[in-house]
Design a protein around this motif. Structure first.
Motif, PDB file in Angstrom:
ATOM      1  N   LEU A  45       0.856  -1.086  -0.099  1.00  0.00           N
ATOM      2  CA  LEU A  45       0.174   0.179  -0.009  1.00  0.00           C
ATOM      3  C   LEU A  45       0.695   1.266   0.065  1.00  0.00           C
ATOM      4  O   LEU A  45       1.636   1.267   0.916  1.00  0.00           O
ATOM      5  N   LEU A  58      -1.121  -4.615   3.243  1.00  0.00           N
ATOM      6  CA  LEU A  58      -2.593  -5.012   3.072  1.00  0.00           C
ATOM      7  C   LEU A  58      -2.926  -5.777   4.278  1.00  0.00           C
ATOM      8  O   LEU A  58      -3.955  -5.801   4.828  1.00  0.00           O
ATOM      9  N   GLU A  61      -3.330  -3.890   7.288  1.00  0.00           N
ATOM     10  CA  GLU A  61      -4.706  -3.260   7.377  1.00  0.00           C
ATOM     11  C   GLU A  61      -5.929  -3.948   7.639  1.00  0.00           C
ATOM     12  O   GLU A  61      -7.084  -3.770   8.091  1.00  0.00           O
ATOM     13  N   MET A  62      -5.767  -5.316   6.754  1.00  0.00           N
ATOM     14  CA  MET A  62      -6.926  -6.294   6.965  1.00  0.00           C
ATOM     15  C   MET A  62      -6.227  -7.635   7.648  1.00  0.00           C
ATOM     16  O   MET A  62      -5.971  -8.479   6.926  1.00  0.00           O
ATOM     17  N   VAL A 333      -7.843   1.060   2.058  1.00  0.00           N
ATOM     18  CA  VAL A 333      -8.464  -0.104   1.609  1.00  0.00           C
ATOM     19  C   VAL A 333      -9.891  -0.195   1.525  1.00  0.00           C
ATOM     20  O   VAL A 333     -10.652  -0.723   1.037  1.00  0.00           O
ATOM     21  N   ASP A 334     -10.357   1.135   2.156  1.00  0.00           N
ATOM     22  CA  ASP A 334     -11.982   1.355   2.237  1.00  0.00           C
ATOM     23  C   ASP A 334     -12.401   2.454   0.984  1.00  0.00           C
ATOM     24  O   ASP A 334     -13.555   3.007   1.133  1.00  0.00           O
ATOM     25  N   PHE A 338     -10.695   0.483  -4.784  1.00  0.00           N
ATOM     26  CA  PHE A 338      -9.403   0.086  -4.025  1.00  0.00           C
ATOM     27  C   PHE A 338      -9.072  -1.218  -4.852  1.00  0.00           C
ATOM     28  O   PHE A 338      -7.991  -1.291  -5.420  1.00  0.00           O
ATOM     29  N   TRP A 339      -9.822  -2.213  -5.131  1.00  0.00           N
ATOM     30  CA  TRP A 339      -9.629  -3.626  -5.489  1.00  0.00           C
ATOM     31  C   TRP A 339      -9.501  -3.429  -6.986  1.00  0.00           C
ATOM     32  O   TRP A 339      -8.400  -4.200  -7.643  1.00  0.00           O
TER      33      TRP A 339
END
Length: 439
Positions: A45, A58, A61-62, A333-334, A338-339
């Motif tokens: 990121l 990532l 964050e997740m 990420v939100d 993003f994806w």
């Protein structure tokens, strides 16, 4: 690039491949490399704002997706492939140190180019952006060299491992290494210092090397390998659930207990089941790799494997900051899309990496004067050459840990260069047979 090669080219490569080549090992190496490259691309990121460069992870964050690392942590396959290849190349008549140095010649050649390029880049960064920026880049550009350093150290054990002659000996070796890794974890937790378990860098990564050697020498059957893989996986699941270990098997930047630096018992079990699973599937993989198109891709990729490994992080950086220039950052990420942006980065990375592979992979095969000259030392000189290569491996691990952007890093780099140069001198030139005297 490689996938569009005419069938005639694929047929030619297949025809030129020795019939006894173990294609499953090459598939394992390249497949692991692809997973590593795109895994790093997905985990990064990054953005640039008024505060400067911001980098995240990532998984940090997740954390809920940490279990996926049990699939994408494929470094055991690299070591297994190295153990198998080393066993295929070792002969009882070989001299240990000279054999190890010959393998280091091929492995270190692209590393010399890589370190030379980054030394220049860091010097320029120091002049333009200052010491802090140079140190930051210096840490990132050599972080992945830990693998080559550890690999050179554990590769030195291959000749001794070839003395295993039964499946029972393999089982004893693997179980012993797992138990020793647990012991070093106990010491590490007792004293509260991660580096108290530093010996696990060798102990844990020896496990796939042992299994790779055993595989090459046909000491493990597919059924036994499958049972061993399932057993190790179940134990790993239990240990992750009730033990002191975190789930993630890669660096996240937010972990309390790293499973990889230094390695832990959890990673040792992971190495065990993944390596045995390859042994169980090797026959099917080997048959699949007989297809000319498949083998063409595998052969070409393995021909530049070190280029892919060394240069994929710079390629990810180019892709990331190219997208940043047009306002497409994958950092929050939100954030919307993003994806989609992360997927776009993977596509751009693939294009950049293909271009870098085309330009840089020939350096892997360009022999360096003096370094690549034939060697044939025996006795004390051969042993000294081997020990110096092991020392060079340790220096690479330290370089990866400390970075290249300051005086300490430069001294570690100097140790690596000095150790490899001294090993080259000890290995000596290949002795020419005396010419008969004629009247």
């Amino acid at each position: 690039m490689m996938l569009t090669k005419p069938v005639s080219g694929a047929g030619k490569v297949a025809a030129e491949t020795p019939p006894d080549r173990d294609r499953a090992v090459d598939v394992a190496r390249l497949a692991a490399l692809v997973v590593v490259m795109f895994g790093h691309c997905a985990l990064l990121l990054a953005t640039i704002d008024t505060a400067g460069l911001r980098i995240g992870n990532l998984l940090g964050e997740m954390p809920a997706i940490a279990p996926i690392t049990w699939i994408v942590q494929v470094m055991p396959l690299f070591f297994l492939a190295g153990g198998a290849a080393g066993a295929y190349g070792w002969h009882q008549s070989s001299s240990w140190g000279t054999w190890l140095f010959k393998r280091a010649q091929r492995l270190c050649r692209p590393v010399f180019w890589y370190l030379a390029a980054w030394s220049i880049g860091i010097a320029v960064t120091y002049q333009l952006l200052g010491a802090d920026s140079a140190a930051s880049i210096g840490r990132e550009c050599v972080a992945l060299l830990w693998f080559l350093g550890v690999y050179l150290v554990v590769l030195a054990f291959v000749p001794a491992l070839t003395r295993m002659s039964t499946g029972r000996a393999v089982a004893v070796a693997v179980v012993a290494l797992i138990a020793i890794s647990a012991g070093f974890d106990a010491i590490r937790f007792a004293v509260g210092a991660p580096m108290a378990g530093v010996a696990n860098f060798v102990i844990v990564w020896l496990i796939p090397m042992v299994i790779g050697v055993a595989y090459a020498r046909h000491l493990i059957g597919p059924r036994a390998a499958l049972v061993a893989a399932a057993s190790a996986f179940v134990v790993q699941l239990v240990l992750a659930a009730v033990g002191p270990y975190e789930v993630s098997l890669v660096v996240t930047g937010t972990e309390r207990i790293s499973n990889v630096s230094p390695p832990t018992l959890l990673l040792a079990l992971h190495c065990t089941w993944m390596s045995f699973l390859f042994v169980a599937a090797a026959g099917a993989i080997r048959r699949w790799a007989q297809r000319p198109r498949v083998w063409y891709v595998v052969a070409m990729g393995n021909g530049g494997a070190m280029t892919l490994y060394l240069w994929h992080i710079p390629a990810i950086a180019v892709a990331t900051f190219t997208l940043h220039a047009i306002g497409l950052d994958a950092y929050q990420v939100d954030a919307p899309y993003f994806w989609a942006i992360l997927a776009l980065r993977a596509v751009v990375f693939a294009v950049v990496m293909a271009a870098m592979f085309w330009m840089l992979s020939p350096l892997e095969h360009r022999r360096l004067p003096w370094w690549d000259a034939p060697v044939a030392a025996t006795g004390v000189r051969s042993t000294a050459a081997g020990l110096l290569i092991v020392l060079a491996g340790v220096a690479l691990v330290l370089l990866a840990k400390n970075g290249l952007g300051d005086l300490h890093g430069l001294m570690t780099l100097g140790c690596f260069i000095a150790a490899t140069a001294a090993a080259r001198i000890c290995a000596g030139p290949k002795q020419q047979s005396p010419q008969p005297v004629t009247a």
